[in-house]
Design a protein around this motif. Sequence first.
Motif, short mmCIF file in Angstrom:
data_model
loop_
_atom_site.label_atom_id
_atom_site.label_comp_id
_atom_site.label_asym_id
_atom_site.label_seq_id
_atom_site.Cartn_x
_atom_site.Cartn_y
_atom_site.Cartn_z
N ALA A 31 7.91 47.77 14.97
CA ALA A 31 7.67 46.36 14.65
C ALA A 31 6.21 45.99 14.91
O ALA A 31 5.56 45.34 14.09
N ARG A 32 5.70 46.40 16.04
CA ARG A 32 4.31 46.09 16.41
C ARG A 32 3.34 46.70 15.41
O ARG A 32 2.42 46.04 14.92
N LEU A 33 3.55 47.96 15.07
CA LEU A 33 2.66 48.65 14.14
C LEU A 33 2.79 48.09 12.72
O LEU A 33 1.78 47.96 12.01
N MET A 34 4.00 47.76 12.33
CA MET A 34 4.20 47.19 10.99
C MET A 34 3.48 45.85 10.88
O MET A 34 2.81 45.58 9.88
N PHE A 35 3.63 45.00 11.90
CA PHE A 35 2.95 43.70 11.86
C PHE A 35 1.44 43.89 11.77
O PHE A 35 0.77 43.24 10.98
N SER A 36 0.91 44.80 12.56
CA SER A 36 -0.55 45.01 12.55
C SER A 36 -1.03 45.58 11.22
O SER A 36 -2.18 45.38 10.84
N ALA A 37 -0.14 46.26 10.50
CA ALA A 37 -0.51 46.83 9.20
C ALA A 37 -0.40 45.81 8.07
O ALA A 37 -0.78 46.09 6.94
N GLY A 38 0.14 44.63 8.37
CA GLY A 38 0.24 43.59 7.36
C GLY A 38 1.64 43.28 6.88
O GLY A 38 1.84 42.45 6.00
N PHE A 39 2.64 43.95 7.45
CA PHE A 39 4.02 43.64 7.08
C PHE A 39 4.42 42.30 7.69
O PHE A 39 4.11 42.01 8.83
N ARG A 40 5.11 41.49 6.90
CA ARG A 40 5.59 40.20 7.38
C ARG A 40 7.06 39.99 7.08
O ARG A 40 7.71 39.16 7.69
N ASN A 41 7.59 40.75 6.12
CA ASN A 41 8.99 40.57 5.71
C ASN A 41 9.72 41.89 5.70
O ASN A 41 9.22 42.89 5.19
N LEU A 42 10.91 41.86 6.29
CA LEU A 42 11.77 43.03 6.32
C LEU A 42 13.07 42.69 5.60
O LEU A 42 13.57 41.57 5.71
N LEU A 43 13.59 43.65 4.88
CA LEU A 43 14.91 43.53 4.26
C LEU A 43 15.80 44.55 4.94
O LEU A 43 15.43 45.73 5.05
N VAL A 44 16.95 44.09 5.42
CA VAL A 44 17.83 44.98 6.18
C VAL A 44 19.24 44.86 5.63
O VAL A 44 19.82 43.77 5.59
N GLY A 45 19.81 45.98 5.23
CA GLY A 45 21.20 46.02 4.76
C GLY A 45 22.15 46.05 5.94
O GLY A 45 22.71 47.09 6.27
N PHE A 46 22.32 44.91 6.58
CA PHE A 46 23.26 44.83 7.70
C PHE A 46 24.70 44.99 7.20
O PHE A 46 25.55 45.48 7.91
N GLU A 47 24.98 44.51 6.02
CA GLU A 47 26.26 44.58 5.32
C GLU A 47 27.34 43.67 5.88
O GLU A 47 27.99 42.96 5.14
N SER A 48 27.54 43.70 7.20
CA SER A 48 28.66 42.94 7.78
C SER A 48 28.36 42.56 9.22
O SER A 48 27.59 43.24 9.90
N GLY A 49 29.01 41.50 9.66
CA GLY A 49 28.95 41.11 11.06
C GLY A 49 30.16 41.60 11.83
O GLY A 49 30.38 41.22 12.97
N SER A 50 30.95 42.45 11.19
CA SER A 50 32.18 42.97 11.79
C SER A 50 32.03 44.46 12.11
O SER A 50 31.77 45.27 11.22
N ASP A 51 32.21 44.82 13.38
CA ASP A 51 32.17 46.23 13.75
C ASP A 51 33.23 47.04 13.01
O ASP A 51 33.00 48.20 12.66
#
Length: 125
Positions: A31-51
Amino acid sequence: MGEIIHAQEIAGCDFRLRAFIKANLFTEEQARLMFSAGFRNLLVGFESGSDKILLNINKKSTRDQNTKCLEIANKYGLHVKSLMSLGHPGESEETVRETESWLLENKPSDFDISMISIYPATPYA
């Protein structure tokens, strides 16, 4: 580790990059390195809030790991678009409510919800 030089400083421009990441593999250092490289948005396939659903679809992440991913991203100023889906094998009113609850509790920057369509003779059937 040496001092981090922001990519924007080298190139003389203001990058606004985005990336897809896997929640269960995301770390504070990334996260730290991505922010310093210019990343501001992440897309994450969480899919569900159910284990239960995460296990059913062999996601290899848990509700707690997904929450931790969001916490790390927020700590480093990265916005997260949560990619969710409903209609997986074993989906019920209870698991849909768990997904709703997870979204309301964790408040990602944005989210999409897709409906899974199950067709005969496919692996989900």
